[in-house]
Motif scaffolding. Structure first.
Motif, PDB file in Angstrom:
ATOM      1  N   ALA A  27       0.830  -1.211   0.000  1.00 33.44           N
ATOM      2  CA  ALA A  27       0.000   0.000   0.000  1.00 33.44           C
ATOM      3  C   ALA A  27       0.864   1.259   0.000  1.00 33.44           C
ATOM      4  O   ALA A  27       0.557   2.244  -0.683  1.00 33.44           O
ATOM      5  N   ILE A  28       1.954   1.226   0.749  1.00 31.21           N
ATOM      6  CA  ILE A  28       2.860   2.389   0.791  1.00 31.21           C
ATOM      7  C   ILE A  28       3.537   2.574  -0.575  1.00 31.21           C
ATOM      8  O   ILE A  28       3.636   3.688  -1.093  1.00 31.21           O
ATOM      9  N   ALA A  29       4.001   1.470  -1.164  1.00 33.75           N
ATOM     10  CA  ALA A  29       4.698   1.557  -2.458  1.00 33.75           C
ATOM     11  C   ALA A  29       3.790   2.133  -3.539  1.00 33.75           C
ATOM     12  O   ALA A  29       4.239   2.876  -4.420  1.00 33.75           O
ATOM     13  N   TYR A  30       2.505   1.799  -3.464  1.00 29.32           N
ATOM     14  CA  TYR A  30       1.559   2.253  -4.494  1.00 29.32           C
ATOM     15  C   TYR A  30       0.758   3.479  -4.064  1.00 29.32           C
ATOM     16  O   TYR A  30      -0.152   3.886  -4.796  1.00 29.32           O
ATOM     17  N   PHE A  31       1.107   4.061  -2.945  1.00 28.30           N
ATOM     18  CA  PHE A  31       0.324   5.196  -2.452  1.00 28.30           C
ATOM     19  C   PHE A  31       0.231   6.345  -3.459  1.00 28.30           C
ATOM     20  O   PHE A  31      -0.845   6.946  -3.619  1.00 28.30           O
ATOM     21  N   PRO A  32       1.315   6.685  -4.202  1.00 23.33           N
ATOM     22  CA  PRO A  32       1.182   7.773  -5.189  1.00 23.33           C
ATOM     23  C   PRO A  32       0.101   7.512  -6.231  1.00 23.33           C
ATOM     24  O   PRO A  32      -0.480   8.455  -6.775  1.00 23.33           O
ATOM     25  N   ALA A  33      -0.189   6.240  -6.519  1.00 17.86           N
ATOM     26  CA  ALA A  33      -1.205   5.926  -7.524  1.00 17.86           C
ATOM     27  C   ALA A  33      -2.592   6.381  -7.077  1.00 17.86           C
ATOM     28  O   ALA A  33      -3.446   6.675  -7.924  1.00 17.86           O
ATOM     29  N   LEU A  34      -2.825   6.442  -5.771  1.00 18.04           N
ATOM     30  CA  LEU A  34      -4.136   6.854  -5.274  1.00 18.04           C
ATOM     31  C   LEU A  34      -4.422   8.322  -5.571  1.00 18.04           C
ATOM     32  O   LEU A  34      -5.582   8.745  -5.562  1.00 18.04           O
ATOM     33  N   ARG A  35      -3.374   9.086  -5.839  1.00 13.50           N
ATOM     34  CA  ARG A  35      -3.558  10.508  -6.162  1.00 13.50           C
ATOM     35  C   ARG A  35      -3.607  10.758  -7.667  1.00 13.50           C
ATOM     36  O   ARG A  35      -3.725  11.898  -8.103  1.00 13.50           O
ATOM     37  N   ASN A  36      -3.512   9.692  -8.435  1.00 14.88           N
ATOM     38  CA  ASN A  36      -3.499   9.836  -9.892  1.00 14.88           C
ATOM     39  C   ASN A  36      -4.904  10.018 -10.445  1.00 14.88           C
ATOM     40  O   ASN A  36      -5.902   9.732  -9.779  1.00 14.88           O
ATOM     41  N   ASN A 132       4.708  -4.261 -12.548  1.00 14.88           N
ATOM     42  CA  ASN A 132       3.262  -4.345 -12.336  1.00 14.88           C
ATOM     43  C   ASN A 132       2.596  -2.984 -12.142  1.00 14.88           C
ATOM     44  O   ASN A 132       1.361  -2.918 -12.050  1.00 14.88           O
ATOM     45  N   VAL A 133       3.371  -1.919 -12.094  1.00 16.78           N
ATOM     46  CA  VAL A 133       2.781  -0.592 -11.880  1.00 16.78           C
ATOM     47  C   VAL A 133       1.805  -0.243 -13.002  1.00 16.78           C
ATOM     48  O   VAL A 133       0.735   0.316 -12.759  1.00 16.78           O
ATOM     49  N   GLU A 134       2.149  -0.571 -14.212  1.00 17.18           N
ATOM     50  CA  GLU A 134       1.273  -0.238 -15.338  1.00 17.18           C
ATOM     51  C   GLU A 134      -0.105  -0.880 -15.170  1.00 17.18           C
ATOM     52  O   GLU A 134      -1.131  -0.274 -15.501  1.00 17.18           O
ATOM     53  N   THR A 135      -0.136  -2.085 -14.637  1.00 18.62           N
ATOM     54  CA  THR A 135      -1.405  -2.769 -14.421  1.00 18.62           C
ATOM     55  C   THR A 135      -2.183  -2.162 -13.263  1.00 18.62           C
ATOM     56  O   THR A 135      -3.405  -2.006 -13.337  1.00 18.62           O
ATOM     57  N   VAL A 136      -1.495  -1.795 -12.195  1.00 17.80           N
ATOM     58  CA  VAL A 136      -2.175  -1.329 -10.981  1.00 17.80           C
ATOM     59  C   VAL A 136      -2.543   0.149 -11.073  1.00 17.80           C
ATOM     60  O   VAL A 136      -3.636   0.561 -10.658  1.00 17.80           O
ATOM     61  N   ALA A 137      -1.667   0.974 -11.608  1.00 22.22           N
ATOM     62  CA  ALA A 137      -1.871   2.430 -11.604  1.00 22.22           C
ATOM     63  C   ALA A 137      -2.707   2.924 -12.776  1.00 22.22           C
ATOM     64  O   ALA A 137      -3.059   4.097 -12.819  1.00 22.22           O
ATOM     65  N   TYR A 415       2.054   7.955 -13.841  1.00 21.71           N
ATOM     66  CA  TYR A 415       0.665   7.748 -14.253  1.00 21.71           C
ATOM     67  C   TYR A 415      -0.280   8.768 -13.623  1.00 21.71           C
ATOM     68  O   TYR A 415      -1.486   8.522 -13.553  1.00 21.71           O
ATOM     69  N   ARG A 416       0.248   9.912 -13.225  1.00 24.73           N
ATOM     70  CA  ARG A 416      -0.584  10.942 -12.601  1.00 24.73           C
ATOM     71  C   ARG A 416      -1.684  11.405 -13.544  1.00 24.73           C
ATOM     72  O   ARG A 416      -2.833  11.571 -13.168  1.00 24.73           O
ATOM     73  N   ASP A 417      -1.339  11.630 -14.795  1.00 22.65           N
ATOM     74  CA  ASP A 417      -2.310  11.961 -15.840  1.00 22.65           C
ATOM     75  C   ASP A 417      -1.665  11.619 -17.172  1.00 22.65           C
ATOM     76  O   ASP A 417      -0.488  11.244 -17.241  1.00 22.65           O
TER      77      ASP A 417
END
Length: 636
Positions: A27-36, A132-137, A415-417
């Motif tokens: 969750a911490i590693a992918y936290f920036p994705a939640l703001r995308n 896997n970031v491309e899939t998750v974010a 992947y912010r925008d």
């Protein structure tokens, strides 16, 4: 301890602590994705998808051919999410992250069932691996996540049904008397596979994976083949449905490649994905295009090397070689749907993509983690002999997790925008014509360079890029450079004769340069291609209404536009104007009033309504509209 040897039975408290740690770190590693926000084609699949937005869309998702792909489970999930958070991207990103964490936990459970050493480490690496970031974010890749989750659940239930036990199946008398828990696990496994295929068709290779699991653990018998037959049937049937949907409604050819070229590309893809799995550097959204030449010996090396590795592992029958062969086979079979033997839409831009490795990477990670498990066991024995307290293997595992987590955190920011994504893409792939084309198609502003320069760069790399020609025509038209815009639109329709928007815009540019007859021809051509294109109906009517003898035809086209887009105030007002010109005043008044219900602040429509009312003899009502029109004009 989280990295305890998997061969030992892990206490439930330690298992829970390990699961919590994995969840928190991921969750911490992918936290920036939640703001995308949304990127690239999220509008096509989610924000602009009428099937997702409409209440009746759920029925259409399952029982019609309106969707581009038959992935009803994924689209149903989006349909539900739209009702929960609408346009708020946070909800979609949170669901993607939760599914990815669930994937990792389920992978841990599957590997433990298979008695693979280092199962926890494998799940942890999978959870935080930057590939896997491309899939998750990326919100649209919910399909990848759901298919993978059901893929793993299929394997877990399949193993529970004891098909893949290392020795012949022996059921207890109690199990036989009950009719068998094995049958229930088997049914759940088959159901999960069906759901996986209805999430995304790339999991069609799962029956081969199940066959490989059996072969790895014990000899295959007839009973195994009989029980796998329904899985193969589901795979073949739904894969055929997927292919039909992908070809339905489009004549576009994504690639012009013969079988040999595709085979050489597949060989190169194996090593490309293996390299990204082991060394995830220079990850990007669109990788450079591959120009495969069958006459070039260098393109044969990856294919021959892959064949050589496979044969060597097959022939070298030692204890460890069977595990390596299974991992290698899992990796290659997992990549089979995206190796380029069949065309995927994205392959018109690049033959490889990070998300294509989401499933196959398990084979590589599992083997690495198993090797680490063997190292840990050997180190533990040496430590006891030497009475040493320090162990390198847990430290190495922890360091790897930290590095991968940091890389994932950084990758999520790309992947912010869409604009951020394509700018990052150009840093790694300066010849990404898709990136230049997308950046050029976004409206210029004070903090953004002129889109014309981006589009010209895209066309310098790929002169036959029809979308870039079209977008360059739009940009040139906005800049008042109409002759150049016309040339770009003409090139777009030459390259793509069924390009509806380009035909319509070409008609508009021709109209604005006084070439009325040619403009009318383009709008007619647009409507031949797409009879439901209301903008062309309105544009054609706008020309006909001022053409001698064209008023009646103009009304016909305005009425068609109004039927297609009843909420357009401009179209309602145009129809009202034409009806008034034809002396059909009651109808004109009705449409002017409709236009004002949609847009009450239009002074021009109020003036036209006043004129129609005055001609009808309704002087008092006309005066009200004239006064309101004057007030609105005075406020400007």
């Amino acid at each position: 301890m989280p990295f305890a040897p998997e061969s030992q039975k892990t206490p439930s408290g330690s298992t829970l602590a390990g699961a919590v740690l994995l969840c928190c770190v991921t969750a911490i590693a992918y936290f920036p994705a939640l703001r995308n926000g949304y990127v690239w084609d999220d509008d096509m699949l989610v924000t602009g998808n009428s099937l997702i937005k409409s209440v009746s869309g759920l029925h259409k998702i399952w029982f019609t051919t309106e969707s581009a792909d038959y992935w009803p489970v994924t689209l149903t999930a989006f349909w539900v999410q739209w009702r929960l958070w609408g346009l708020d991207a946070l909800g979609y990103h949170a669901v993607n992250l939760a599914l990815h964490i669930a994937e990792a936990l389920l992978l841990w459970a599957v590997l433990r069932q298979l008695r693979i050493p280092g199962a926890y480490l494998a799940a942890f690496i999978f959870a935080v691996h930057p590939v896997n970031v491309e899939t998750v974010a990326w919100i649209s890749e919910l399909k990848n996540l759901m298919a993978m989750l059901f893929f793993l659940a299929t394997i877990w239930f399949f193993i529970k049904s004891e098909i893949a036990s290392p020795s012949p199946i022996r059921r207890s008398p109690a199990a036989r008397d009950e009719g068998g828990p094995s049958s229930r696990w088997y049914a759940l496994s088959l159901l999960c596979f069906l759901l996986a295929m209805l999430s995304k068709g790339s999991v069609a290779i799962l029956p081969l994976i199940l066959l490989g699991i059996i072969a790895w653990r014990r000899p295959i018998n007839r009973r195994d083949l009989a029980r796998l037959a329904p899985f193969f049937a589901v795979s073949v049937a739904l894969a055929a449905v997927d292919v039909w949907f992908q070809r339905h409604g489009t004549l576009e050819v994504f690639r012009h490649a013969g079988f040999l070229e595709r085979l050489l590309g597949a060989g190169a893809a194996v090593w490309f994905y293996l390299g990204k799995a082991l060394w995830p550097a220079h990850l990007t959204f669109v990788y450079p295009e591959w120009h495969i030449r069958t006459a070039d010996p260098l393109w044969w090396i990856p294919l021959l090397a892959a064949i050589a590795v496979t044969l060597a592992l097959w022939c070298w029958d030692r204890g460890w070689s069977r595990a390596v062969l299974f991992s290698w086979g899992f990796f290659c079979v997992g990549l089979a749907p995206v190796m380029g033997f069949t065309d995927v839409y994205f392959m018109k831009y690049s033959l490889v993509a990070n998300r294509y490795e989401h499933l196959a990477i398990i084979g590589v990670i599992g083997l690495v983690a198993a090797g680490w498990g063997g190292w840990q066991k050997a180190e533990s024995e040496r430590r006891k002999a030497k009475n040493s307290a320090f162990r390198f293997s847990p430290a190495a595992a922890g360091a790897a997790i930290c590095v991968l987590s940091i890389l994932t955190w950084r990758q999520c920011g790309n992947y912010r925008d869409a604009r951020t994504l394509f700018l990052a893409n150009l840093e790694q792939n300066p010849r990404s014509w898709l990136a230049y084309g997308y950046l050029g198609s976004t409206p210029p502003s004070a903090d953004r360079p002129d889109g014309i320069a981006y589009l010209e760069r895209a066309l310098a790399i790929k002169p036959d890029y029809a979308d870039a020609h079209y977008n360059l025509g739009v940009a040139l038209g906005d800049a008042g450079r109409l002759p150049e815009a016309i040339a770009q639109y003409e090139e777009a329709v030459r390259l793509k004769p069924d390009y509806v928007e380009a035909h319509n815009n070409l008609g508009g540019a021709l109209r604005d340069t006084g070439r009325t007859a040619e403009a009318i021809d383009q709008f007619i051509q647009t409507l031949r291609l797409d009879p439901g294109y209301y903008l062309a109906e309105n544009n054609l009517a706008n020309l006909l209404v001022n053409t001698p003898g064209g008023l009646s035809q103009a009304i016909v086209h305005y009425e068609a536009a109004a039927r297609l887009s009843p909420d357009s105030a401009a179209i309602q007002a145009n129809l009202g104007y034409a009806l008034a010109a034809a002396g059909r005043l009651p109808e004109a008044i009705a449409h002017d009033e409709d236009a004002l219900r949609i847009d009450p602040g239009s002074a021009a429509v109020r003036y036209n309504l006043g004129e129609a009312l005055l001609r009808e003899g309704r002087t008092a009502d006309a005066e009200v509209q004239f006064r309101e029109a004057a007030r609105l004009r005075g406020n400007r």
